[in-house]
Enzyme design. Structure first.
Site, short mmCIF file in Angstrom:
data_model
loop_
_atom_site.label_atom_id
_atom_site.label_comp_id
_atom_site.label_asym_id
_atom_site.label_seq_id
_atom_site.Cartn_x
_atom_site.Cartn_y
_atom_site.Cartn_z
N ASP A 11 34.66 45.63 38.93
CA ASP A 11 33.55 44.97 38.26
C ASP A 11 32.34 45.11 39.18
OD1 ASP A 11 32.15 43.21 36.45
OD2 ASP A 11 32.54 41.57 37.87
N ASP A 13 28.78 42.88 39.05
CA ASP A 13 28.15 41.61 39.40
C ASP A 13 29.22 40.60 39.84
OD1 ASP A 13 25.12 41.54 37.76
OD2 ASP A 13 26.59 43.08 37.30
N ASP A 170 35.90 39.34 39.16
CA ASP A 170 35.78 37.92 39.49
C ASP A 170 35.81 37.01 38.27
OD1 ASP A 170 33.18 38.90 38.71
OD2 ASP A 170 32.34 37.03 39.46
#
Length: 219
Positions: A11, A13, A170
């Site tokens: 991922d 961001d 996250d």
């Protein structure tokens, strides 16, 4: 090297880049424009990876329905594009993590829900992304995370079966997408995770406190 893992997808961001302050600045710009109270960093940071919708919902709260959302989104994105890498930085350890993958000839790429155009504008600011072999944005294909399609397509681009891929993210949608794609999954616990969030319920294969810990799941 773990024989099971031969490639890594990330991922963006909240996993590779801490983009929260630039996204928060875009939100606060729009809020100021409409004479509304700005949002503090500690409040917008856990929402940063939810993009324009999540941040505008946070900032405008119950009043959002009184505004033209598409207009707000356009204003948010215009400001963000013009200030996309003012405060954004790599998380500590990410540069070394990517360098190690490059040195060991382990292919890697990025699968994000950030629009592809914005992502391609952002990445050149950071030389560490030069050897990224696949970039899939939230609008690259018909589906976005938590659907597995973006990860499956990225695995094709880095020439790695999904079963031999490690996906690091996250958010619950990251882990759900990775699990559905039959990849091994890692929770990036340094990212945008709400205080008190039960990450164990996400059913990831691994949990990493720091970016460099990801290497221990490969070697």
């Amino acid at each position: 090297m773990n024989n099971k893992i031969s490639g890594v997808l990330f991922d963006l961001d909240g996993t590779l880049l801490d983009t929260a302050n630039d996204l928060g600045a875009a939100l606060n710009y729009v809020l100021r424009k409409y004479n509304l109270a700005e949002v503090a960093r500690e409040t917008y940071r856990p929402i940063a990876s939810d993009g324009a919708l999540g941040l505008l919902t946070l900032g405008f709260a119950d009043t959002l329905k009184a505004y033209d959302y598409e207009q707000l989104r356009a204003e948010f994105l215009a400001y963000y594009q013009e200030n996309i890498a003012v405060h954004t930085c790599l998380y500590p350890g990410v540069a070394q993590l990517l360098l190690t993958l490059d040195e060991q000839n382990i292919p890697w790429g990025i699968v994000t829900n950030k629009p592809e155009g914005l992502t391609r504008q952002l990445l050149p600011h950071y030389a560490e992304f030069e050897k990224c072999l696949s970039l899939v944005g939230g609008d690259t294909f018909a589906n976005r995370k938590p659907h597995p399609e973006p990860i499956l397509k990225a695995c094709e681009e880095i020439s790695i079966p999904s079963e031999q891929c490690l996906y690091v993210g996250d958010a619950l949608r990251d882990i759900a997408a990775g699990n559905s794609a039959k990849a091994s999954t890692v929770v990036a616990k340094w990212g945008y995770i709400l205080a008190g969030e039960d990450c164990k319920s996400w059913q990831a294969d691994y949990h990493a406190e720091t970016p460099l810990e990801v290497l221990s799941f490969i070697r």
